[in-house]
Design a protein around this motif. Sequence first.
Motif, mmCIF file in Angstrom:
data_model
loop_
_atom_site.group_PDB
_atom_site.id
_atom_site.type_symbol
_atom_site.label_atom_id
_atom_site.label_comp_id
_atom_site.label_asym_id
_atom_site.label_seq_id
_atom_site.Cartn_x
_atom_site.Cartn_y
_atom_site.Cartn_z
ATOM 1 N N PRO A 287 10.668 -10.642 53.232
ATOM 2 C CA PRO A 287 9.699 -9.924 54.061
ATOM 3 C C PRO A 287 9.898 -10.240 55.548
ATOM 4 N N VAL A 302 13.374 -6.488 48.066
ATOM 5 C CA VAL A 302 12.706 -7.451 48.948
ATOM 6 C C VAL A 302 12.058 -8.552 48.116
ATOM 7 N N VAL A 304 9.540 -11.179 46.959
ATOM 8 C CA VAL A 304 8.102 -11.390 47.164
ATOM 9 C C VAL A 304 7.770 -12.801 46.648
ATOM 10 N N ASN A 315 9.918 -6.321 45.498
ATOM 11 C CA ASN A 315 9.610 -4.916 45.781
ATOM 12 C C ASN A 315 10.930 -4.164 45.836
ATOM 13 N N TYR A 341 7.375 -2.719 41.945
ATOM 14 C CA TYR A 341 7.600 -4.164 41.957
ATOM 15 C C TYR A 341 8.052 -4.592 40.572
ATOM 16 N N LEU A 402 3.543 -5.504 52.205
ATOM 17 C CA LEU A 402 4.491 -6.319 52.984
ATOM 18 C C LEU A 402 4.095 -6.322 54.451
ATOM 19 N N TRP A 405 8.201 -5.089 59.497
ATOM 20 C CA TRP A 405 9.606 -5.485 59.626
ATOM 21 C C TRP A 405 9.950 -5.848 61.061
#
Length: 688
Positions: A287, A302, A304, A315, A341, A402, A405
């Motif tokens: 993240p 991603v 988690v 994710n 997810y 999330l 970015w």
Amino acid sequence: MTTSYGAANTALLKDPKIQFPTFRGLRSSNSLALTRPLHSVSVPSSNLSLIRAVATPAKPDTASQTKRSKVEIFKEQSNFIRYPLNEEILTDAPNINEAATQLIKFHGSYQQYNRDDRGQRNYSFMLRTKNPCGKVSNKLYLTMDDLADQFGIGTLRLTTRQTFQLHGVLKKDLKTVMSTIIKNMGSTLGACGDLNRNVLAPAAPLKRKDYLFAQQTADNIAALLAPQSGFYYDVWVDGERVISAEPPEVVKARNDNSHGTNFPDSPEPIYGTQFLPRKFKIAVTVPTDNSVDILTNDIGVVVVSDDEGEPQGFNIYVGGGMGRTHRLETTFARLGEPLGYVPKEDILYAVKAIVVTQRENGRRDDRKYSRMKYLISSWGIEKFRSVVEQYYGKKFEPFRELPEWEFRSYLGWHEQGDGSLFCGLHVDNGRIGGKMKKTLREIIEKHDLSIRLTPNQNIILCDIRKAWKRPITTALAQAGLLQPRFVDPLNITAMACPAFPLCPLAITEAERGIPDIIKRVRAVFEKVGLRYYESVVIRVTGCPNGCARPYMAELGLVGDGPNSYQVWLGGKPNQTSLARSFMDKVKVQDLEKVLEPLFYHWKRRRQSKESFGEFTIRMGFEKLKELVDKWEGPVLLASSRYNLKLFADKETYEAVHELAKLQNKNAHQLAMEVIRNFVASQQNGKGE
Ligand code: HEM
Ligand code: SF4
């Protein structure tokens, strides 16, 4: 010839209530041989609780599916990517035939010729390595450095996908170069071609649980989707396999066929004879860290973690991709969108299910529409998800929330977290040559450093002892590899694809043109009164394929004619929005006519901390076009330029002059740049 059989349908049959009379799976010209009759399979009731996904819609039986592109036929007739390449590389001709040209991509190479040369074509080959997470061992770096001198054009190119490219290898040397890479624990297998390409992950060698987990996941996904049939080793090292042991969970996930994903009797259990419809790109990150341009990939994964920082799951985004064709609105760049997810132990199964969904349903008739982004666009994410769930055997859980970015460059010196340091170095367009190449080699060899390549064409030197920091900094600076505060901020985030002279698809310059473009943007900045530390993300490509991801830039220039560019605006500094085409056919010499009004009004009308990309989105293209059309030059502020004369002793002057030459600048420009950057960093409180 070996042929594998369509196996993908069994997943769909696990639910006894569902029947798919028309679903035929992977097609081939010889579709009878490649499909098999469907029959219902009874499933133990314990499995039913897992399989709650909706029915997979039948693949429409349209004419477009029976028509197949030429490349599909080359693949089918190649005995798993061997024939006729294995014969073509042995002939005396300097080039290989059409079928072999397509096949060699799967081996990580492109046939090219120098487009600057007139008359007869001078053929050579570009080799691209595969380095998941951009990891490069000390030995492999030194090998690539040698090979570039001995068999290439004397430079190494770091790419936007964390790999090396070696240009200019002659056909007669291919086997030597390939086998040398393989024997030094490198690989080019699958760096190009219709399969999973290099898997990206943040390059920083941070000893943090989430980063290490992201990198390990990238390694495992790369291993899961590596070709298995041995064609690469057969062609280049006479069948001798030089590979390291795979983690058992990867082997298990690859061989698992409980949801009908595999071709059980094929040497390529996931790919079969036809491999994927088109290239396939995957990135993994943690993240906030968008150093990998996560949304431009077919699959974005991603990590988690829970509140204690322990990774729990992933994710998954799907459907990103950059390539498009000019004047064909049905082709487009696209951002990945949330799929769902999965718990951490399921990631390889979920990735495989997505790959198989694309393998079975991606278009194979027209390569312009074969990327997974077109499948998702035409189906919609709901339908896509339900089909993937059949192969995965479970429902996806809801996407976890999330944080925002950020773009991370990792340039400069940082702690690794294990007592050692790493140093990220900006390399213009990833091109390492001349003194820079020699110095890097010396430092890497002397200190036995390992390397990471970033998705922004930069390099990270890893595992550096604190005592080495000063001598290494000095040696690097003498070779033009400056610490980031001494590099023009515009340059730090800029990227260009190689384009001319070697790319066959280039319409205009990119790598060779960008230094001048950046200088001119800097001059426009000065003219309209923008400060030196302000910046915009600039990316330039020689054609719409988008190899330097220009559609994510705040200012993207995409070649659309000789010396002319389409101008794209609206990307963001953290690479989370897609730019849009603002103007066509802007001649390179006329760029200021567009850029001056845009930057002038950004300077005057922006909201607090509004980036150039956000400003262009808020203003709207209609208004911006009006500003460009009516532009009569900036209302010049009371002189924005003050004279700063510089005198130096002869030695210093000569040293600055040499350094400037390395960076394609004159001594005065470089001196001003260093002064400006130094002052800016002091003002920002970043001075040492
Ligand atoms: C239909 C054709 C092509 C498309 C759609 C395409 C697209 C792309 C994209 C989107 C990337 C960005 C890397 C990433 O995935 O994150 C890339 C990288 C790259 N591609 Fe292509 N590409 C095509 C053909 C070619 C050809 C023919 C060449 C040269 C022979 C080439 C050379 C490269 C290079 C060198 C990179 C790394 C870029 C860099 O670091 O500058 N591509 N490609
Ligand atoms: S963007 Fe076009 S010109 Fe540039 S390297 Fe890719 S294919 Fe070649």
